[in-house]
Design a protein around this motif. Structure first.
Motif: not given
Length: 394
Positions: A212, A214, A224, A226
């Motif tokens: 994950r 940011r 957010r 993948l």
């Protein structure tokens, strides 16, 4: 609700309460479809803080919503139907640049206006049974939200653009998922994207690694998403690019570039100007430049040149370097000391205001250290922190 008797009606009437029952509004299938389409636009507005916009650099769903909103604004029957629920004032905004034919409000026509071909069954899939790829795309768009800390990241995007302009960074096609790492920049969908954080790597059911992220975008939003989602977006975007790390480039090379000589001199000057800012910080205010001339030639007539603050100067240090690209070297030095650039405006000999760009509030010993790091090839990893008055690793 229970039925009222005549006596109940009379009693409520005495209290001033109207009890006339309202028939539930009956909607045609077309009206239901118009309302559902408008609710999609309202959700987009709530998630992104602005109405959907036109533009080839926009996501397909935003572009579709933008054309749909234009149609809804155009049709009087739609405005009359939707205005009671238009709490965001979407129907009163300006229409976009895409030509609108006030006809059927189906998604196939909307996509056609965007220049996107659809098979006869494609629209049904889009609205009702979308493919997993389309669902992922919609989820990625919907996951964008306003970045509350964008002021912290904005200087990073500005610095990257300066690096690109100066040739310190370059862009190249995205190739491998392994390139996606914290602190790296990409160009996707026409926007710069910065990977601010990365969670722990995990294995997907297919045995592939994922994490994950940011991701901060230069339009002030963040996601957010993948890692594999960012990878797919970069691969699908013909203009998707990786922005390289700061690189001194071939500062020391056997071949010179056009306009470069085989050697150069870094010079550091102090000004004898009586400007209050300069006089108060004379031991810290330095001009840093690179020349292929002798330094004596370079500073001749300094008192007549705005770049020298219209005053005589003192040479406090020089560094001879060979086989060097002077332009890249000077851009690199100025990038490193950008946070300490002196903001000063002076008048030239004709009284016109000038803002010199090569003066910095930085101690001489820090300039010495920067030159040593240029010589050993490690300078690209460093930036100057004015608060600590030291070079720090990026």
């Amino acid at each position: 609700m229970a039925d009222f008797t005549d006596e109940d009606d009379a009693l409520l009437s005495e209290l001033g309460v109207e009890v006339a029952s309202k028939a539930a509004p009956s909607r045609t299938p077309r009206e239901e479809r118009i309302i559902a389409g408008f609710e999609d636009i309202q959700r987009f507005y709530e998630e992104h803080g602005h109405p959907p916009r036109h533009g080839e650099d926009r996501d397909i769903f935003e572009r579709l919503y933008a054309v749909r909103l234009d149609r809804l604004r155009e049709l009087d029957e739609c405005r009359a139907l939707l205005e009671p629920m238009d709490t965001q004032g979407l129907l009163g905004g300006p229409r976009g640049d895409v030509p609108v034919v006030a006809d059927e409000l189906d998604d196939e026509a909307l996509l056609a206006e965007l220049g996107i071909d659809t098979a006869p069954s494609g629209l049904t899939e889009l609205r009702h049974v979308r493919s997993s790829a389309e669902k992922r795309a919609a989820e990625e768009v919907a996951s964008r939200e306003r970045c509350e800390e964008f002021e912290k990241f904005k200087p990073l995007f500005e610095a990257v653009q300066r690096d690109l302009d100066a040739g310190v960074r370059m862009t190249r096609p995205f190739e491998l998922k392994a390139e996606i790492q914290p602190g790296r920049f990409f160009i996707v969908g026409g926007q710069k994207a910065y990977v601010a954080e990365m969670g722990e790597l995990e294995l997907t059911p297919q045995g592939r690694t994922d994490a994950r992220l940011r991701v901060i975008f230069d339009n002030g939003t963040e996601s957010r998403m993948l890692m594999r989602s960012l990878q797919r977006s970069l691969n699908a975007d013909e203009a998707g690019r990786r922005i390289t790390e700061p690189d001194a480039g071939p500062l020391f090379s056997d071949a010179s570039e056009a306009g470069d000589e085989a050697s150069g001199t870094i010079y550091v000057l102090r000004s004898k100007s009586d400007h209050p800012m300069v006089a108060h910080n004379r031991e810290l205010v330095h001009k840093i430049g690179v020349t292929n001339l002798s330094v004596k030639q370079r500073i001749a007539g300094a008192r007549l040149q705005p770049t020298f603050l219209m005053a005589d100067v003192e040479v406090v240090a020089t560094y001879e370097l060979y086989n060097i690209s002077r332009t890249k070297l000077e851009n690199l030095i100025h990038r490193i000391f950008e946070p300490a650039r002196l903001e000063i405006q002076i008048a030239d000999r004709f009284g016109r205001p000038v803002v010199p760009r090569e003066w910095f509030l930085v101690p001489l010993f820090i300039i010495d250290e920067a030159v040593e790091r240029i010589k050993d090839g490690t300078i690209a990893r460093y930036a100057y922190d004015p608060k600590q008055a030291k070079l720090v690793e990026r």
